[in-house]
Motif scaffolding. Structure first.
Motif, PDB file in Angstrom:
ATOM      1  N   PRO A   1       0.950  -1.222  -0.024  1.00  0.00           N
ATOM      2  CA  PRO A   1      -0.018   0.093  -0.024  1.00  0.00           C
ATOM      3  C   PRO A   1       0.702   1.270   0.186  1.00  0.00           C
ATOM      4  O   PRO A   1       1.935   1.180   0.540  1.00  0.00           O
ATOM      5  N   ALA A   2       0.397   2.334  -0.499  1.00  0.00           N
ATOM      6  CA  ALA A   2       1.183   3.598  -0.536  1.00  0.00           C
ATOM      7  C   ALA A   2       1.215   3.903   0.537  1.00  0.00           C
ATOM      8  O   ALA A   2       2.353   4.625   1.028  1.00  0.00           O
ATOM      9  N   ASN A   3       0.026   4.329   1.453  1.00  0.00           N
ATOM     10  CA  ASN A   3       0.147   4.706   2.743  1.00  0.00           C
ATOM     11  C   ASN A   3      -0.121   3.975   3.852  1.00  0.00           C
ATOM     12  O   ASN A   3      -1.136   3.074   3.594  1.00  0.00           O
ATOM     13  N   ILE A   4       0.179   3.849   5.101  1.00  0.00           N
ATOM     14  CA  ILE A   4      -0.010   2.946   5.897  1.00  0.00           C
ATOM     15  C   ILE A   4       0.493   3.907   7.239  1.00  0.00           C
ATOM     16  O   ILE A   4       1.600   3.836   7.876  1.00  0.00           O
ATOM     17  N   ASN A   5      -0.529   4.465   8.098  1.00  0.00           N
ATOM     18  CA  ASN A   5      -0.374   5.491   8.949  1.00  0.00           C
ATOM     19  C   ASN A   5      -0.574   4.960  10.344  1.00  0.00           C
ATOM     20  O   ASN A   5      -1.640   4.224  10.497  1.00  0.00           O
ATOM     21  N   PRO A   6       0.409   4.853  11.316  1.00  0.00           N
ATOM     22  CA  PRO A   6      -0.027   4.237  12.612  1.00  0.00           C
ATOM     23  C   PRO A   6      -0.931   5.018  13.442  1.00  0.00           C
ATOM     24  O   PRO A   6      -1.057   6.407  13.055  1.00  0.00           O
ATOM     25  N   PRO A   7      -1.529   4.475  14.421  1.00  0.00           N
ATOM     26  CA  PRO A   7      -1.542   3.126  14.841  1.00  0.00           C
ATOM     27  C   PRO A   7      -2.262   2.320  13.986  1.00  0.00           C
ATOM     28  O   PRO A   7      -3.336   2.597  13.640  1.00  0.00           O
ATOM     29  N   VAL A   8      -1.773   1.221  13.626  1.00  0.00           N
ATOM     30  CA  VAL A   8      -2.453   0.393  12.842  1.00  0.00           C
ATOM     31  C   VAL A   8      -2.513  -1.079  13.727  1.00  0.00           C
ATOM     32  O   VAL A   8      -2.104  -1.774  14.045  1.00  0.00           O
ATOM     33  N   THR A   9      -4.080  -1.555  13.844  1.00  0.00           N
ATOM     34  CA  THR A   9      -4.546  -2.320  14.701  1.00  0.00           C
ATOM     35  C   THR A   9      -4.996  -3.527  13.874  1.00  0.00           C
ATOM     36  O   THR A   9      -5.147  -4.566  14.379  1.00  0.00           O
ATOM     37  N   SER A  10      -5.231  -3.364  12.516  1.00  0.00           N
ATOM     38  CA  SER A  10      -6.009  -4.774  11.730  1.00  0.00           C
ATOM     39  C   SER A  10      -5.522  -4.277  10.132  1.00  0.00           C
ATOM     40  O   SER A  10      -5.677  -3.147   9.741  1.00  0.00           O
ATOM     41  N   ILE A  11      -5.183  -5.461   9.499  1.00  0.00           N
ATOM     42  CA  ILE A  11      -5.028  -5.458   8.139  1.00  0.00           C
ATOM     43  C   ILE A  11      -5.707  -6.547   7.415  1.00  0.00           C
ATOM     44  O   ILE A  11      -5.760  -7.730   8.047  1.00  0.00           O
TER      45      ILE A  11
ATOM     46  N   ASP B   1      -4.579 -10.327  17.640  1.00  0.00           N
ATOM     47  CA  ASP B   1      -4.572 -11.799  17.905  1.00  0.00           C
ATOM     48  C   ASP B   1      -3.558 -12.547  17.042  1.00  0.00           C
ATOM     49  O   ASP B   1      -3.416 -13.861  17.232  1.00  0.00           O
ATOM     50  N   GLY B   2      -3.080 -11.853  16.047  1.00  0.00           N
ATOM     51  CA  GLY B   2      -2.186 -12.443  15.043  1.00  0.00           C
ATOM     52  C   GLY B   2      -2.716 -12.712  13.644  1.00  0.00           C
ATOM     53  O   GLY B   2      -3.689 -11.835  13.277  1.00  0.00           O
ATOM     54  N   PHE B   3      -2.102 -13.657  13.008  1.00  0.00           N
ATOM     55  CA  PHE B   3      -2.326 -13.957  11.446  1.00  0.00           C
ATOM     56  C   PHE B   3      -3.136 -15.040  11.219  1.00  0.00           C
ATOM     57  O   PHE B   3      -3.728 -15.749  12.020  1.00  0.00           O
ATOM     58  N   ASN B   4      -4.116 -14.727  10.231  1.00  0.00           N
ATOM     59  CA  ASN B   4      -5.106 -15.815   9.787  1.00  0.00           C
ATOM     60  C   ASN B   4      -5.053 -15.789   8.244  1.00  0.00           C
ATOM     61  O   ASN B   4      -5.177 -14.768   7.610  1.00  0.00           O
ATOM     62  N   THR B   5      -4.959 -17.058   7.686  1.00  0.00           N
ATOM     63  CA  THR B   5      -5.168 -17.161   6.123  1.00  0.00           C
ATOM     64  C   THR B   5      -6.262 -18.110   6.066  1.00  0.00           C
ATOM     65  O   THR B   5      -6.114 -19.316   5.998  1.00  0.00           O
ATOM     66  N   PRO B   6      -7.435 -17.457   5.887  1.00  0.00           N
ATOM     67  CA  PRO B   6      -8.882 -18.155   5.816  1.00  0.00           C
ATOM     68  C   PRO B   6      -9.018 -19.287   4.758  1.00  0.00           C
ATOM     69  O   PRO B   6      -9.653 -20.071   4.696  1.00  0.00           O
TER      70      PRO B   6
ATOM     71  N   GLN C   1      -8.040 -21.448   1.424  1.00  0.00           N
ATOM     72  CA  GLN C   1      -7.261 -22.736   1.128  1.00  0.00           C
ATOM     73  C   GLN C   1      -6.321 -22.344   0.293  1.00  0.00           C
ATOM     74  O   GLN C   1      -4.953 -22.867   0.295  1.00  0.00           O
ATOM     75  N   ARG C   2      -6.594 -21.668  -0.957  1.00  0.00           N
ATOM     76  CA  ARG C   2      -5.544 -21.491  -1.897  1.00  0.00           C
ATOM     77  C   ARG C   2      -4.650 -20.427  -1.477  1.00  0.00           C
ATOM     78  O   ARG C   2      -3.808 -20.395  -2.435  1.00  0.00           O
ATOM     79  N   PHE C   3      -4.643 -19.820  -0.366  1.00  0.00           N
ATOM     80  CA  PHE C   3      -3.712 -19.024   0.120  1.00  0.00           C
ATOM     81  C   PHE C   3      -2.713 -19.497   1.264  1.00  0.00           C
ATOM     82  O   PHE C   3      -1.641 -18.786   1.551  1.00  0.00           O
ATOM     83  N   LYS C   4      -3.309 -20.489   1.743  1.00  0.00           N
ATOM     84  CA  LYS C   4      -2.418 -21.177   2.887  1.00  0.00           C
ATOM     85  C   LYS C   4      -0.917 -21.537   2.498  1.00  0.00           C
ATOM     86  O   LYS C   4      -0.875 -22.355   1.384  1.00  0.00           O
ATOM     87  N   GLY C   5      -0.249 -21.273   3.370  1.00  0.00           N
ATOM     88  CA  GLY C   5       1.103 -21.830   3.132  1.00  0.00           C
ATOM     89  C   GLY C   5       2.087 -21.304   2.070  1.00  0.00           C
ATOM     90  O   GLY C   5       3.208 -21.297   1.811  1.00  0.00           O
ATOM     91  N   ILE C   6       1.358 -20.212   1.339  1.00  0.00           N
ATOM     92  CA  ILE C   6       2.081 -19.451   0.147  1.00  0.00           C
ATOM     93  C   ILE C   6       2.118 -17.968   0.465  1.00  0.00           C
ATOM     94  O   ILE C   6       2.590 -17.174  -0.306  1.00  0.00           O
ATOM     95  N   THR C   7       1.229 -17.323   1.518  1.00  0.00           N
ATOM     96  CA  THR C   7       1.186 -16.056   1.843  1.00  0.00           C
ATOM     97  C   THR C   7       1.408 -15.583   2.962  1.00  0.00           C
ATOM     98  O   THR C   7       1.316 -16.185   4.090  1.00  0.00           O
ATOM     99  N   THR C   8       2.269 -14.361   2.726  1.00  0.00           N
ATOM    100  CA  THR C   8       2.726 -13.684   4.333  1.00  0.00           C
ATOM    101  C   THR C   8       2.533 -12.194   4.089  1.00  0.00           C
ATOM    102  O   THR C   8       2.167 -11.668   3.150  1.00  0.00           O
ATOM    103  N   LEU C   9       2.388 -11.564   5.352  1.00  0.00           N
ATOM    104  CA  LEU C   9       2.018 -10.223   5.453  1.00  0.00           C
ATOM    105  C   LEU C   9       2.919  -9.523   6.435  1.00  0.00           C
ATOM    106  O   LEU C   9       3.390 -10.125   7.572  1.00  0.00           O
ATOM    107  N   ASP C  10       3.578  -8.601   5.779  1.00  0.00           N
ATOM    108  CA  ASP C  10       4.298  -7.616   6.733  1.00  0.00           C
ATOM    109  C   ASP C  10       3.459  -6.415   7.386  1.00  0.00           C
ATOM    110  O   ASP C  10       2.917  -5.601   6.800  1.00  0.00           O
ATOM    111  N   GLU C  11       3.265  -6.780   8.782  1.00  0.00           N
ATOM    112  CA  GLU C  11       2.273  -5.799   9.417  1.00  0.00           C
ATOM    113  C   GLU C  11       2.709  -4.451   9.771  1.00  0.00           C
ATOM    114  O   GLU C  11       1.935  -3.463   9.893  1.00  0.00           O
ATOM    115  N   LYS C  12       3.964  -4.316   9.619  1.00  0.00           N
ATOM    116  CA  LYS C  12       4.795  -2.816   9.548  1.00  0.00           C
ATOM    117  C   LYS C  12       4.642  -2.092   8.349  1.00  0.00           C
ATOM    118  O   LYS C  12       4.125  -0.900   8.593  1.00  0.00           O
TER     119      LYS C  12
END
Length: 410
Positions: free
Chosen positions: A135-145, A165-170, A172-183
């Motif tokens: 994303p072009a802009n991500i302004n703190p505080p960020v509590t969910s993505i 509460d953490g990460f969730n990949t609901p 199936q087609r994205f499980k095990g291949i998708t990561t997210l940098d919360e920062k």
């Protein structure tokens, strides 16, 4: 410190209904409709055209009494045309759909111009590749993505989400291949498949952002195989690359060659004899996401069934397999393509004779081996050569084709 992507920030222009002769700005994945102001019956044909920013013009959709056709690949499956109103509708927009649209009615171009600007980020990848969106802009505080994926059929699913509460990949087609940098908010998907194609959006703190990220995942192109076609009596060999993707022909000098469209699919090129057996040709397939190049096809293999291939000005030698002692006479003969046979050179106890003018001063004969050598070849030296030893014609045949050198492209 926060990192900022180079992706364009899109201002989504929401519009309902068709607009005549106006500019429209859309986001990647949106839908647009254009409709001509006047549509006077009887209407027998409609053609919508698109001019890109580079000035290239092609047909988007056309209709006549024979039916409806979408000739360009980038509009297939997403374009409809109402032949009663002339309205065109394009769904699942991508950045490449930006440009100017015009309409021809009954083979006459109308004055209206419809300008479309599609904002967002397009990426084309091959199956198995990796993609990242930021994303072009991500302004703190960020509590969910939450990253969401909308398929070509319009179904929207969550690709990945993060909160306190953490990460969730609901899905199936994205499980095990998708990561997210919360920062930074960056999503990365590895081992892509065709079903990952679509439009991606991001919600930050439960608010959907305006950016749209379009992803097209294509199957990897196969390694092409060049087919050859030889026509009896024609010194040209045709090379065929029978595939649907973009085809790039090259020779051993690295020059790009222009192919001719085949009836079904693919392209062909005509190859002429150059006199260099190490010259070769390749065919490369490119679908915008992957490329593959064929094995080279060498000139020595293309013309091996045509006897000796020489260029004008070259030298050729022919030598009989067997020449036994006690040779008292040798005669080499030439048969032209028209069937005329004459002596090239003869030798006996009285010496050498070259009776035909076209071989004088350029032909020599070794009476010990029977080898004939002809220098400074011309096209008229083409034909079949035979040898008589001691007044008996031998079974061997020596075919010679002499061709003008191929000029270098300007």
């Amino acid at each position: 410190m926060l990192r900022y992507s180079t992706a364009v920030i899109c201002a989504v222009f929401i519009a309902t209904g068709a607009v005549s002769g106006e500019d429209q700005t859309k986001a990647v994945g949106d839908t647009v409709s254009f409709r001509p102001t006047n549509m006077n019956p009887p209407v027998t044909s409609i053609i919508w055209k698109h001019r890109s920013s580079s000035g290239v013009v092609f047909k988007v959709a056309e209709w006549d009494e024979d039916g409806f056709v979408v000739p360009n690949q980038r509009f297939k499956g997403i374009t409809t045309l109402d032949e009663k109103t002339g309205q065109i509708t394009i769904t699942n927009l991508a950045v490449e759909h930006s440009g100017v649209y015009t309409i021809d009615i009954n083979s006459k171009e109308q004055e209206q111009r419809f300008t479309l600007k599609v904002l967002g980020e397009d990426q084309t990848k091959a199956v198995g590749d990796t993609v990242s969106f930021h994303p072009a802009n991500i302004n703190p505080p960020v509590t969910s993505i939450i990253w969401k994926h909308r398929s070509s059929s319009g179904i929207v699913v969550k690709a990945i989400e993060w909160n306190e509460d953490g990460f969730n990949t609901p899905m199936q087609r994205f499980k095990g291949i998708t990561t997210l940098d919360e920062k930074t908010g960056q999503i990365t998907i590895t081992n892509l498949t065709v079903e990952h194609s679509g439009v991606y959006t991001i919600d930050i703190n439960s608010k959907e952002q305006e950016q749209r990220f379009s992803l097209k995942v294509l199957e990897r192109v196969p390694k092409p195989v060049i087919k050859t076609e030889k026509i009896e009596g024609n010194p040209v060999v045709y090379l065929r690359c029978e595939y649907s993707e973009i085809i790039i022909w090259k020779n051993s000098a690295g020059e790009t060659l222009i192919g001719s469209q085949l009836d079904q699919k693919g392209e062909s090129i005509a190859v002429q004899f150059t006199g260099n057996p190490e010259n070769f040709y390749t065919c490369t397939l490119d679908n915008g996401a992957s490329t593959e190049t064929s094995d080279p096809v060498y000139e020595r293999d293309l013309f091996k069934d045509q006897g000796e291939m020489k260029a004008v000005g070259d030298t050729v030698s022919f030598r009989p397999t067997n020449i036994n002692p006690s040779v008292t006479s040798i005669i080499w003969k030439h048969r032209s393509s028209s069937g005329i046979v004459f002596k090239v050179v003869e030798w006996d106890d009285d010496g050498f004779v070259i009776p035909n003018q076209r071989f004088k001063g350029i032909t020599t004969l070794d009476e010990k081996t029977g080898q004939i050598t002809i220098t400074k070849l011309t096209v008229e030296h083409s034909g079949v050569y035979t040898i008589d030893i001691n007044s008996k014609e031998q079974e061997q045949r020596f075919k010679l084709t002499v061709m003008e050198p191929v000029p270098k492209p300007e």
